[in-house]
Design a protein around this motif. Sequence first.
Motif, PDB file in Angstrom:
ATOM      1  N   ALA A 123     -11.203   0.107 -41.494  1.00  0.00           N
ATOM      2  CA  ALA A 123      -9.790  -0.210 -41.332  1.00  0.00           C
ATOM      3  C   ALA A 123      -9.530  -0.969 -40.038  1.00  0.00           C
ATOM      4  CB  ALA A 123      -8.967   1.075 -41.351  1.00  0.00           C
ATOM      5  N   HIS A 124     -10.293  -0.664 -38.999  1.00  0.00           N
ATOM      6  CA  HIS A 124     -10.145  -1.365 -37.719  1.00  0.00           C
ATOM      7  C   HIS A 124     -10.814  -2.722 -37.739  1.00  0.00           C
ATOM      8  CE1 HIS A 124     -11.862  -2.265 -33.637  1.00  0.00           C
ATOM      9  NE2 HIS A 124     -10.582  -2.181 -33.342  1.00  0.00           N
ATOM     10  N   ASP A 125     -11.865  -2.859 -38.518  1.00  0.00           N
ATOM     11  CA  ASP A 125     -12.701  -4.055 -38.472  1.00  0.00           C
ATOM     12  C   ASP A 125     -11.952  -5.302 -38.920  1.00  0.00           C
ATOM     13  OD1 ASP A 125     -15.300  -5.404 -38.190  1.00  0.00           O
ATOM     14  OD2 ASP A 125     -15.195  -5.579 -40.368  1.00  0.00           O
ATOM     15  N   GLY A 126     -11.127  -5.195 -39.949  1.00  0.00           N
ATOM     16  CA  GLY A 126     -10.283  -6.328 -40.283  1.00  0.00           C
ATOM     17  C   GLY A 126     -10.521  -7.031 -41.587  1.00  0.00           C
ATOM     18  N   ARG A 127     -11.729  -6.948 -42.175  1.00  0.00           N
ATOM     19  CA  ARG A 127     -11.983  -7.755 -43.374  1.00  0.00           C
ATOM     20  C   ARG A 127     -11.144  -7.293 -44.563  1.00  0.00           C
ATOM     21  NH1 ARG A 127     -15.626  -8.526 -47.624  1.00  0.00           N
ATOM     22  NH2 ARG A 127     -16.708  -6.560 -47.312  1.00  0.00           N
ATOM     23  N   ARG A 128     -11.010  -5.969 -44.737  1.00  0.00           N
ATOM     24  CA  ARG A 128     -10.110  -5.433 -45.750  1.00  0.00           C
ATOM     25  C   ARG A 128      -9.312  -4.304 -45.107  1.00  0.00           C
ATOM     26  NH1 ARG A 128     -12.405  -4.178 -51.473  1.00  0.00           N
ATOM     27  NH2 ARG A 128     -10.179  -4.302 -51.849  1.00  0.00           N
ATOM     28  N   ALA A 129      -8.683  -4.652 -43.998  1.00  0.00           N
ATOM     29  CA  ALA A 129      -8.055  -3.649 -43.150  1.00  0.00           C
ATOM     30  C   ALA A 129      -6.973  -2.864 -43.876  1.00  0.00           C
ATOM     31  CB  ALA A 129      -7.481  -4.310 -41.902  1.00  0.00           C
ATOM     32  N   ALA A 130      -6.103  -3.540 -44.620  1.00  0.00           N
ATOM     33  CA  ALA A 130      -4.985  -2.849 -45.271  1.00  0.00           C
ATOM     34  C   ALA A 130      -5.490  -1.848 -46.301  1.00  0.00           C
ATOM     35  CB  ALA A 130      -4.047  -3.863 -45.918  1.00  0.00           C
ATOM     36  N   PHE A 131      -6.468  -2.245 -47.088  1.00  0.00           N
ATOM     37  CA  PHE A 131      -7.018  -1.346 -48.108  1.00  0.00           C
ATOM     38  C   PHE A 131      -7.619  -0.105 -47.453  1.00  0.00           C
ATOM     39  CE2 PHE A 131     -10.873   0.092 -50.316  1.00  0.00           C
ATOM     40  CZ  PHE A 131     -10.286   0.599 -51.470  1.00  0.00           C
ATOM     41  N   PHE A 132      -8.488  -0.306 -46.476  1.00  0.00           N
ATOM     42  CA  PHE A 132      -9.176   0.836 -45.871  1.00  0.00           C
ATOM     43  C   PHE A 132      -8.231   1.684 -45.021  1.00  0.00           C
ATOM     44  CE2 PHE A 132     -12.992  -1.794 -46.768  1.00  0.00           C
ATOM     45  CZ  PHE A 132     -13.654  -0.863 -47.547  1.00  0.00           C
ATOM     46  N   ARG A 133      -7.204   1.087 -44.438  1.00  0.00           N
ATOM     47  CA  ARG A 133      -6.211   1.874 -43.703  1.00  0.00           C
ATOM     48  C   ARG A 133      -5.493   2.824 -44.672  1.00  0.00           C
ATOM     49  NH1 ARG A 133      -3.654   0.646 -38.714  1.00  0.00           N
ATOM     50  NH2 ARG A 133      -1.743   1.834 -38.339  1.00  0.00           N
ATOM     51  N   GLY A 134      -5.127   2.298 -45.834  1.00  0.00           N
ATOM     52  CA  GLY A 134      -4.495   3.155 -46.836  1.00  0.00           C
ATOM     53  C   GLY A 134      -5.406   4.282 -47.273  1.00  0.00           C
ATOM     54  N   GLU A 135      -6.683   3.984 -47.470  1.00  0.00           N
ATOM     55  CA  GLU A 135      -7.628   5.023 -47.888  1.00  0.00           C
ATOM     56  C   GLU A 135      -7.867   6.041 -46.769  1.00  0.00           C
ATOM     57  OE1 GLU A 135      -8.471   5.776 -50.695  1.00  0.00           O
ATOM     58  OE2 GLU A 135      -8.375   3.988 -51.944  1.00  0.00           O
ATOM     59  N   LEU A 136      -7.839   5.582 -45.528  1.00  0.00           N
ATOM     60  CA  LEU A 136      -7.976   6.510 -44.405  1.00  0.00           C
ATOM     61  C   LEU A 136      -6.800   7.483 -44.365  1.00  0.00           C
ATOM     62  CD1 LEU A 136      -9.226   7.552 -41.796  1.00  0.00           C
ATOM     63  CD2 LEU A 136      -8.242   5.571 -40.604  1.00  0.00           C
ATOM     64  N   LEU A 137      -5.600   6.995 -44.564  1.00  0.00           N
ATOM     65  CA  LEU A 137      -4.430   7.875 -44.603  1.00  0.00           C
ATOM     66  C   LEU A 137      -4.517   8.833 -45.788  1.00  0.00           C
ATOM     67  CD1 LEU A 137      -1.768   5.210 -43.616  1.00  0.00           C
ATOM     68  CD2 LEU A 137      -2.415   7.213 -42.250  1.00  0.00           C
ATOM     69  N   ASN A 138      -5.019   8.343 -46.922  1.00  0.00           N
ATOM     70  CA  ASN A 138      -5.225   9.236 -48.071  1.00  0.00           C
ATOM     71  C   ASN A 138      -6.233  10.331 -47.741  1.00  0.00           C
ATOM     72  OD1 ASN A 138      -3.436   7.968 -49.862  1.00  0.00           O
ATOM     73  ND2 ASN A 138      -4.980   6.498 -50.531  1.00  0.00           N
ATOM     74  N   ALA A 139      -7.308   9.975 -47.039  1.00  0.00           N
ATOM     75  CA  ALA A 139      -8.313  10.976 -46.654  1.00  0.00           C
ATOM     76  C   ALA A 139      -7.704  12.028 -45.731  1.00  0.00           C
ATOM     77  CB  ALA A 139      -9.501  10.291 -45.979  1.00  0.00           C
ATOM     78  N   LEU A 140      -6.830  11.597 -44.826  1.00  0.00           N
ATOM     79  CA  LEU A 140      -6.152  12.560 -43.957  1.00  0.00           C
ATOM     80  C   LEU A 140      -5.257  13.497 -44.773  1.00  0.00           C
ATOM     81  CD1 LEU A 140      -5.201  10.181 -41.004  1.00  0.00           C
ATOM     82  CD2 LEU A 140      -6.950  11.982 -40.977  1.00  0.00           C
ATOM     83  N   ARG A 141      -4.622  12.982 -45.814  1.00  0.00           N
ATOM     84  CA  ARG A 141      -3.809  13.841 -46.679  1.00  0.00           C
ATOM     85  C   ARG A 141      -4.671  14.906 -47.369  1.00  0.00           C
ATOM     86  NH1 ARG A 141      -1.676   8.673 -47.890  1.00  0.00           N
ATOM     87  NH2 ARG A 141       0.379   8.410 -46.927  1.00  0.00           N
ATOM     88  N   ILE A 142      -5.852  14.512 -47.799  1.00  0.00           N
ATOM     89  CA  ILE A 142      -6.748  15.469 -48.457  1.00  0.00           C
ATOM     90  C   ILE A 142      -7.106  16.597 -47.490  1.00  0.00           C
ATOM     91  CG2 ILE A 142      -9.064  15.737 -49.451  1.00  0.00           C
ATOM     92  CD1 ILE A 142      -8.743  12.780 -50.433  1.00  0.00           C
ATOM     93  N   LEU A 143      -7.423  16.236 -46.260  1.00  0.00           N
ATOM     94  CA  LEU A 143      -7.706  17.256 -45.250  1.00  0.00           C
ATOM     95  C   LEU A 143      -6.480  18.124 -45.005  1.00  0.00           C
ATOM     96  CD1 LEU A 143      -9.706  15.179 -42.610  1.00  0.00           C
ATOM     97  CD2 LEU A 143     -10.623  16.968 -44.098  1.00  0.00           C
ATOM     98  N   ASP A 144      -5.326  17.489 -44.925  1.00  0.00           N
ATOM     99  CA  ASP A 144      -4.096  18.221 -44.632  1.00  0.00           C
ATOM    100  C   ASP A 144      -3.749  19.212 -45.741  1.00  0.00           C
ATOM    101  OD1 ASP A 144      -2.230  18.389 -42.508  1.00  0.00           O
ATOM    102  OD2 ASP A 144      -0.694  17.433 -43.748  1.00  0.00           O
ATOM    103  N   GLN A 145      -4.134  18.901 -46.967  1.00  0.00           N
ATOM    104  CA  GLN A 145      -3.875  19.781 -48.100  1.00  0.00           C
ATOM    105  C   GLN A 145      -4.907  20.906 -48.219  1.00  0.00           C
ATOM    106  OE1 GLN A 145      -3.630  17.158 -51.503  1.00  0.00           O
ATOM    107  NE2 GLN A 145      -1.857  16.057 -50.658  1.00  0.00           N
ATOM    108  N   GLY A 146      -5.950  20.863 -47.396  1.00  0.00           N
ATOM    109  CA  GLY A 146      -6.905  21.953 -47.339  1.00  0.00           C
ATOM    110  C   GLY A 146      -7.960  21.970 -48.421  1.00  0.00           C
ATOM    111  N   HIS A 147      -8.227  20.821 -49.045  1.00  0.00           N
ATOM    112  CA  HIS A 147      -9.208  20.796 -50.135  1.00  0.00           C
ATOM    113  C   HIS A 147     -10.645  20.859 -49.630  1.00  0.00           C
ATOM    114  CE1 HIS A 147      -6.134  20.131 -53.108  1.00  0.00           C
ATOM    115  NE2 HIS A 147      -5.673  19.091 -52.439  1.00  0.00           N
TER     116      HIS A 147
END
Length: 324
Positions: free
Chosen positions: A145-169
Amino acid sequence: MHTTRPTRRLLLGAAAAAAAWPARAAVPFETWLVELRAEARRQGISAATVQRALSGIAPIPRVIELDRRQPETRLTWAQYRDRVVAEPRIGNGRAAFAENRALLAAVEERFGVSARAVTAIWGVETNYGTTTGGFPVIQALATLAHDGRRAAFFRGELLNALRILDQGHIALSRMTGSWAGAMGQPQFMPGSFLAYAVDFDGDGRRDIWDSRADALGSIGNYLARANWRPGEPWGAEVRLPPGFDIGLADGRTMRPMAAWGAMGVRRADGRPLGESQIPTAIAAPDGADGQAFAIHRNAQAIRRYNNSIYYVLAVGLLSDLVAG
């Protein structure tokens, strides 16, 4: 590796596009991370999760290297088939199918999806759960997400991964996967996890890493949501007639199977296709001189899992073999 659209497989850009990006993004990682933490909090992710997951991390050079790497040669279908639909995957698949017969039957009953197809996808993705990737998902996604080539896609997936952690799965230490963030035994991207993962074992968590029931149930749910049709075949090998317009063998153009038969397409053993009206496409990825297949709507459901005709055919063939 999986995207957030209904098909979950990550498709990387061309070598020229990769080469156009600098080795590192312009914004320093720590500066970028401050803004990311703020965005995560704005999206409702708890301060505790943000602190736990995004503290003490740094870009992973190996992830950047793998993202930049492009294959030197393209495999033919025959080469891919001989690597993927081969031993020990076939024998291990038969053992996995037999060992998990009751669980697979329960998945099939709930979702209406062939137990053979679920097993085959499990086998192609992670060798029946034995090869799931060892990269820390949060750190790998942050790198991309920081690197830039597909930053928007990977930033969205990073936020999704944080949601998974936040939900306790899953615990942060267990959230591992491929270098591009595909996770667990089904290799779901985080967005696909949120959309399709299920708590099949009923313990309150969707754990596609360590719960075989959740992993196989999630594959079944994915295929069901991709419009799998219970009782229909995926397809079979066929023979094309001399002079067949190979441009029609695109794996997507659907006609009644009988219509292909009227054009001279026959079963692999030479028998006529018959009068079936089941919607059918012809796939011949190696051209007129290679294998050809008649594929049906369930093959298109497999394509939603991974948008590659090689993958579709490999899963179909393996599904025919794992039941012995």
